[in-house]
Write a protein that holds these residues in place. Structure first.
Motif, PDB file in Angstrom:
ATOM      1  N   LYS A  29       0.831  -1.199   0.000  1.00 48.29           N
ATOM      2  CA  LYS A  29       0.000   0.000   0.000  1.00 48.29           C
ATOM      3  C   LYS A  29       0.868   1.251   0.000  1.00 48.29           C
ATOM      4  O   LYS A  29       1.916   1.317   0.650  1.00 48.29           O
ATOM      5  CB  LYS A  29      -0.923   0.016   1.219  1.00 48.29           C
ATOM      6  CG  LYS A  29      -1.818   1.258   1.294  1.00 48.29           C
ATOM      7  CD  LYS A  29      -2.816   1.186   2.437  1.00 48.29           C
ATOM      8  CE  LYS A  29      -3.929   0.218   2.119  1.00 48.29           C
ATOM      9  NZ  LYS A  29      -5.017   0.278   3.126  1.00 48.29           N
ATOM     10  N   SER A  81       0.125   5.208   0.779  1.00 49.78           N
ATOM     11  CA  SER A  81      -0.862   6.161   1.298  1.00 49.78           C
ATOM     12  C   SER A  81      -0.294   7.570   1.207  1.00 49.78           C
ATOM     13  O   SER A  81       0.742   7.869   1.811  1.00 49.78           O
ATOM     14  CB  SER A  81      -1.212   5.852   2.760  1.00 49.78           C
ATOM     15  OG  SER A  81      -1.767   4.567   2.898  1.00 49.78           O
ATOM     16  N   ARG A  92      -2.588   5.468   9.656  1.00 53.24           N
ATOM     17  CA  ARG A  92      -1.719   5.048   8.555  1.00 53.24           C
ATOM     18  C   ARG A  92      -0.248   5.216   8.943  1.00 53.24           C
ATOM     19  O   ARG A  92       0.589   4.385   8.600  1.00 53.24           O
ATOM     20  CB  ARG A  92      -2.023   5.865   7.295  1.00 53.24           C
ATOM     21  CG  ARG A  92      -3.403   5.620   6.714  1.00 53.24           C
ATOM     22  CD  ARG A  92      -3.576   4.182   6.275  1.00 53.24           C
ATOM     23  NE  ARG A  92      -4.854   3.979   5.634  1.00 53.24           N
ATOM     24  CZ  ARG A  92      -5.975   3.625   6.269  1.00 53.24           C
ATOM     25  NH1 ARG A  92      -5.957   3.424   7.589  1.00 53.24           N
ATOM     26  NH2 ARG A  92      -7.099   3.460   5.608  1.00 53.24           N
ATOM     27  N   SER A  97       3.326  -7.042   2.548  1.00 48.90           N
ATOM     28  CA  SER A  97       2.485  -6.064   3.234  1.00 48.90           C
ATOM     29  C   SER A  97       3.157  -4.696   3.378  1.00 48.90           C
ATOM     30  O   SER A  97       2.753  -3.879   4.191  1.00 48.90           O
ATOM     31  CB  SER A  97       2.109  -6.578   4.631  1.00 48.90           C
ATOM     32  OG  SER A  97       3.281  -6.807   5.408  1.00 48.90           O
ATOM     33  N   HIS A 141       4.151  -1.037   3.496  1.00 49.04           N
ATOM     34  CA  HIS A 141       3.299   0.145   3.506  1.00 49.04           C
ATOM     35  C   HIS A 141       4.163   1.399   3.468  1.00 49.04           C
ATOM     36  O   HIS A 141       4.960   1.652   4.362  1.00 49.04           O
ATOM     37  CB  HIS A 141       2.419   0.159   4.770  1.00 49.04           C
ATOM     38  CG  HIS A 141       1.396   1.246   4.787  1.00 49.04           C
ATOM     39  ND1 HIS A 141       0.643   1.559   5.901  1.00 49.04           N
ATOM     40  CD2 HIS A 141       0.991   2.122   3.818  1.00 49.04           C
ATOM     41  CE1 HIS A 141      -0.164   2.555   5.616  1.00 49.04           C
ATOM     42  NE2 HIS A 141       0.026   2.914   4.359  1.00 49.04           N
TER      43      HIS A 141
END
Length: 241
Positions: free
Chosen positions: A2, A4, A22, A67, A69
């Motif tokens: 991800k 963000s 986040r 995963s 981020h």
């Protein structure tokens, strides 16, 4: 994986709960120059902090988990829409899910802090924005037309070479006592009159991030010609109240 993008992170007190969450889950935090470093209190102690794209890309080699981020912290004094689109397209091509989390813009935040209303019933009847980082500078006739109305004019990231011409054009249409909110890229904030700014008393035009020009104090009670004509000059933003 991800990616963000947390927008308008110039003041840690104004980030949302969603943005804070986040940051807590971020493996990599990529910060603009003027991001408030206090936002890092929400980050994990294991998060890696970077300040430019090349180091972020090289840092990816240290993370192999699916995963991963990345949290991109953006600030209006440092970025523009074209750059944001490029960054998001780049990471989308690398397999990241892209998420954009809006924050409180400097226009709203700074005007509220200075008690400088965006609009006031019976006086400010509309709101007009130009961002020098993302739109070509309008011609003198456009500045003249908008300044002759009772619109609050917000000017973001104006080029220093054009700012004096812009202000003097506005000054022809508005009272010399018209209040103007000035905010520099270094965080200096003050309220001047239009006369003071055209004479450059106390303000550094080369370091300006935001100018917000109110309607003239003696503006008459009338419907704005801008409301009737519906000024339409993309990509300039015009919003009637």
């Amino acid at each position: 994986m991800k990616y963000s993008a947390l927008k308008n992170a110039g003041n840690a007190a104004f980030i949302s709960l969603k943005a804070a969450k986040r940051l807590q889950s971020a493996d990599i935090i990529w910060m603009d120059k003027h991001v408030d470093t206090e936002v890092l209190r929400h980050a994990s102690v294991t998060a890696r902090i970077f300040h430019d794209l090349p180091t972020v890309l090289s840092g990816l080699d240290h993370f192999r988990q699916r995963s991963l981020h990345i949290v991109r912290l953006l600030e209006e004094r440092d970025t523009n829409p074209a750059r944001e689109r490029f960054e998001q397209t780049l990471f989308k091509a690398k397999g990241f899910e892209i998420e954009v989390i809006p924050g409180i813009s400097n226009i709203n935040r700074l005007s509220a802090a200075a008690d400088f209303p965006l609009t006031a019933r019976g006086r400010n009847e509309s709101f007009w924005i130009w961002n020098g980082l993302s739109a070509a500078c309008p011609g003198i006739e456009v500045w003249t037309q908008v300044a002759s109305t009772r619109a609050t004019m917000a000017i973001l990231n104006p080029p220093a070479a054009l700012l004096f011409r812009i202000l003097t054009t506005i000054a022809v249409q508005r009272s010399r006592n018209t209040p103007v909110l000035y905010y520099s890229i270094d965080g200096h904030q003050d309220i001047y009159t239009l006369a003071q700014l055209t004479e450059w008393q106390g303000a550094d035009r080369g370091r300006c991030h935001l100018l917000m020009v109110a309607p003239s104090p003696d503006a008459s009670q009338r419907a704005e010609s801008a409301n009737q004509q519906r000024i339409s000059m993309s990509p300039i933003i015009y919003a009637a109240s």
